[in-house]
Design an enzyme around this catalytic site. Sequence first.
Site, mmCIF file in Angstrom:
data_model
loop_
_atom_site.group_PDB
_atom_site.id
_atom_site.type_symbol
_atom_site.label_atom_id
_atom_site.label_comp_id
_atom_site.label_asym_id
_atom_site.label_seq_id
_atom_site.Cartn_x
_atom_site.Cartn_y
_atom_site.Cartn_z
ATOM 1 N N CYS A 110 5.928 4.123 8.989
ATOM 2 C CA CYS A 110 6.641 3.376 7.949
ATOM 3 C C CYS A 110 8.098 3.748 7.717
ATOM 4 C CB CYS A 110 5.898 3.502 6.627
ATOM 5 S SG CYS A 110 4.401 2.539 6.604
ATOM 6 N N GLU A 137 0.844 -1.193 0.000
ATOM 7 C CA GLU A 137 0.000 0.000 0.000
ATOM 8 C C GLU A 137 0.882 1.246 0.000
ATOM 9 O OE1 GLU A 137 -3.482 0.182 -0.225
ATOM 10 O OE2 GLU A 137 -2.509 2.067 -0.754
ATOM 11 N N LYS A 192 8.262 -1.640 -2.044
ATOM 12 C CA LYS A 192 7.642 -0.869 -0.963
ATOM 13 C C LYS A 192 8.712 -0.295 -0.039
ATOM 14 C CE LYS A 192 4.736 0.673 2.072
ATOM 15 N NZ LYS A 192 3.410 0.513 2.531
HETATM 16 C C1 UDX Z 1 -0.111 -0.707 8.324
HETATM 17 C C2 UDX Z 1 0.615 -1.858 7.688
HETATM 18 O O1 UDX Z 1 -0.146 -2.971 7.714
HETATM 19 C C3 UDX Z 1 1.951 -1.942 8.284
HETATM 20 O O2 UDX Z 1 2.680 -3.020 7.816
HETATM 21 C C4 UDX Z 1 2.594 -0.707 7.883
HETATM 22 O O3 UDX Z 1 3.944 -0.714 8.083
HETATM 23 C C5 UDX Z 1 1.939 0.420 8.605
HETATM 24 O O4 UDX Z 1 0.648 0.468 8.199
HETATM 25 P P1 UDX Z 1 -1.617 0.014 10.126
HETATM 26 O O5 UDX Z 1 -2.893 -0.267 9.449
HETATM 27 O O6 UDX Z 1 -1.135 1.424 10.106
HETATM 28 O O7 UDX Z 1 -0.494 -0.906 9.544
HETATM 29 O O8 UDX Z 1 -1.512 -0.582 11.567
HETATM 30 P P2 UDX Z 1 -2.563 -0.472 12.726
HETATM 31 O O9 UDX Z 1 -3.324 0.786 12.611
HETATM 32 O O10 UDX Z 1 -1.797 -0.797 13.953
HETATM 33 O O11 UDX Z 1 -3.587 -1.655 12.398
HETATM 34 C C6 UDX Z 1 -3.336 -3.001 12.505
HETATM 35 C C7 UDX Z 1 -4.588 -3.678 13.082
HETATM 36 O O12 UDX Z 1 -4.430 -5.085 13.024
HETATM 37 C C8 UDX Z 1 -4.883 -3.330 14.536
HETATM 38 O O13 UDX Z 1 -6.173 -2.774 14.644
HETATM 39 C C9 UDX Z 1 -4.774 -4.672 15.263
HETATM 40 O O14 UDX Z 1 -5.691 -4.803 16.321
HETATM 41 C C10 UDX Z 1 -5.057 -5.652 14.149
HETATM 42 N N1 UDX Z 1 -4.521 -6.988 14.390
HETATM 43 C C11 UDX Z 1 -3.237 -7.173 14.716
HETATM 44 C C12 UDX Z 1 -5.363 -8.094 14.244
HETATM 45 O O15 UDX Z 1 -6.545 -7.961 13.975
HETATM 46 N N2 UDX Z 1 -4.853 -9.335 14.432
HETATM 47 C C13 UDX Z 1 -3.556 -9.547 14.792
HETATM 48 O O16 UDX Z 1 -3.130 -10.681 14.965
HETATM 49 C C14 UDX Z 1 -2.721 -8.410 14.933
HETATM 50 C C1 UDX Z 2 4.536 7.166 3.818
HETATM 51 C C2 UDX Z 2 4.591 7.077 2.286
HETATM 52 O O1 UDX Z 2 4.481 8.396 1.718
HETATM 53 C C3 UDX Z 2 3.483 6.172 1.783
HETATM 54 O O2 UDX Z 2 3.582 6.017 0.372
HETATM 55 C C4 UDX Z 2 3.615 4.813 2.454
HETATM 56 O O3 UDX Z 2 2.565 3.963 2.059
HETATM 57 C C5 UDX Z 2 3.600 4.967 3.957
HETATM 58 O O4 UDX Z 2 4.622 5.875 4.377
HETATM 59 P P1 UDX Z 2 3.053 8.500 5.577
HETATM 60 O O5 UDX Z 2 4.045 8.031 6.578
HETATM 61 O O6 UDX Z 2 1.610 8.314 5.855
HETATM 62 O O7 UDX Z 2 3.320 7.807 4.173
HETATM 63 O O8 UDX Z 2 3.270 10.072 5.348
HETATM 64 P P2 UDX Z 2 4.266 10.963 4.476
HETATM 65 O O9 UDX Z 2 3.471 12.005 3.830
HETATM 66 O O10 UDX Z 2 5.141 10.155 3.603
HETATM 67 O O11 UDX Z 2 5.136 11.698 5.596
HETATM 68 C C6 UDX Z 2 6.066 11.012 6.407
HETATM 69 C C7 UDX Z 2 6.805 11.971 7.299
HETATM 70 O O12 UDX Z 2 7.702 12.793 6.565
HETATM 71 C C8 UDX Z 2 5.881 12.951 8.054
HETATM 72 O O13 UDX Z 2 6.318 13.091 9.373
HETATM 73 C C9 UDX Z 2 6.041 14.228 7.289
HETATM 74 O O14 UDX Z 2 5.786 15.352 8.078
HETATM 75 C C10 UDX Z 2 7.492 14.148 6.875
HETATM 76 N N1 UDX Z 2 7.802 14.953 5.678
HETATM 77 C C11 UDX Z 2 7.250 14.627 4.472
HETATM 78 C C12 UDX Z 2 8.673 16.041 5.780
HETATM 79 O O15 UDX Z 2 9.190 16.336 6.858
HETATM 80 N N2 UDX Z 2 8.952 16.773 4.648
HETATM 81 C C13 UDX Z 2 8.425 16.465 3.437
HETATM 82 O O16 UDX Z 2 8.734 17.171 2.459
HETATM 83 C C14 UDX Z 2 7.535 15.368 3.348
#
Ligand code: UDX
Ligand code: UDX
Length: 480
Positions: free
Chosen positions: A280, A165, A224
């Site tokens: 991430c 994603e 990714k």
């Molecule tokens: C995502 C991606 O999946 C992760 O790999 C990436 O690096 C960050 O974004 P995200 O959706 O942001 O994760 O994570 P989170 O908001 O913590 O959601 C994960 C959910 O999975 C939680 O709600 C947790 O309760 C659930 N979970 C976890 C299950 O239902 N079963 C499990 O065994 C573990």
């Molecule tokens: C990132 C990737 O963009 C996305 O493609 C991946 O799926 C998940 O990780 P996210 O972490 O949600 O997404 O946000 P992003 O907009 O990438 O920002 C990451 C961090 O960098 C934030 O703390 C943001 O404030 C910072 N940032 C970003 C800067 O400091 N300067 C910039 O110019 C851009």
Amino acid sequence: MTKKTIKNICCIGAGYVGGPTMAVIAQKCPHINVTVVDINEQRIADWNDADLDKLPVYEPGLAEVVAEARGRNLFFSTDVDKAIAEAEMIFMSVNTPTKTYGVGKGMAADLKFVELCARQIACVAKNDKIVVEKSTLPVRTAQAIRTILDSTGNGVNFQVLSNPEFLAEGTAIKDLHAPDRVLIGGTLDKAGLDAIESLVEVYSNWVPRENIITTRVWSSELSKLTANAFLAQRVSSINAISALCEKTGADVDEVAKAIGMDSRIGAKFLKASVGFGGSCFQKDILNLVYLCRHFNLPEVAEYWQQVVKMNDYQKHRFAKNIIDTLFNTVSGKKIAFLGWAFKKDTNDTRETAAMYVADELLQDRAEIHVYDPKVTAEQIYADLEYLQTHRVGIYVAQGEAMSMEEIKQLVKVHKTPYKAIEQAHAVAVLTEWDEFKTYDWQKIYNNMLKPAFVFDGRNITDKEQLENVGFDVYNIGKGE
Ligand code: UDX
Ligand code: UDX
């Protein structure tokens, strides 16, 4: 296995990725039933709440999508087994945090949840399934999942696809509606290609086919990590230059504009800041570093590790500058934090620079008063508590652990910015929320102790205007 037309999708994990992604799939594919399951009952209850303000994830546009699809073909449930049994396609979107114990501590991704999911799928499945990895995973995880599925299952066929994603939080719905590309990795034999085609069909309900690319599994998994490493590297690169700008009298925003107009470089991800956060960037780079070490590529590992080190340095530099400027101590001084989320338009705080800056100021016994439009007080306290035992990085590692009692004494969370700022010695801007730009800075100035300082970690305020009001202003990367 012949190509399947998908009628039922299950997604395990109702988090920042699983929730919005499945909501959009359901919105765009009314002929497919989408069930999102999670072991966290409260989370599921929140996704089902009639009041859309209670959704566990704050994303602009998400409530509208959920309102349209929920109850029609989008369902949130805690009955994981039932959803797995009914689905032809199962997305795994569980979290994969950096390991905090054992082999690879502080570096490798913890695959415990992924493994548990695979085992549960294997145990429940009575007919063939396509399993799609959504979680960011270390390269070659698909193989591990496949091994678990094949050796513990009920003899049914599994195909494992990688479909990373790329949505960014705060713009997730926009990114999902019109992705730059959708990436699907699979095996290149007939069964693998059929599974890939089933998933391509799902996305092609709204994404142009030419934007859906297919690769072998490992390329997809590595893409990714590489995409996030490149994006984070741009932020660390401009942040490195920001330190030099401050010494030389250059302005980092001017430098960013000038280099960004070179079409080979491009304008995005060049905003200097207090440091990147989010679930991430750091995790994926550390993962990449771990992989490189594992494959005996120390030079490559070091190259990428420097991106994380520079980010730690930037957060530390910001905190240290506050302490230095406030006459070498912030002990007993009130510092107002505008923003806690790791970026604007999200309530997510994972790895937010704000908590590391707060932690460093707390080591010097500052009083911190936080205002964030979307982050709850519970979350802020939980972040700080977690940090006490999970400090990583070379600059923040030295601190002593504080008790929750001490933290609550020193950190207060407010419902309005003006309350947070009252009688403060300094304001620190940690998140670039748009509303911060609209504040009445004269009123803020009048209510603060003098000299009144603003430390803008996001360069969103107007330095000249604030100086005219009377503030001492520090911006990232702006030399005198
Ligand atoms: C995502 C991606 O999946 C992760 O790999 C990436 O690096 C960050 O974004 P995200 O959706 O942001 O994760 O994570 P989170 O908001 O913590 O959601 C994960 C959910 O999975 C939680 O709600 C947790 O309760 C659930 N979970 C976890 C299950 O239902 N079963 C499990 O065994 C573990
Ligand atoms: C990132 C990737 O963009 C996305 O493609 C991946 O799926 C998940 O990780 P996210 O972490 O949600 O997404 O946000 P992003 O907009 O990438 O920002 C990451 C961090 O960098 C934030 O703390 C943001 O404030 C910072 N940032 C970003 C800067 O400091 N300067 C910039 O110019 C851009």
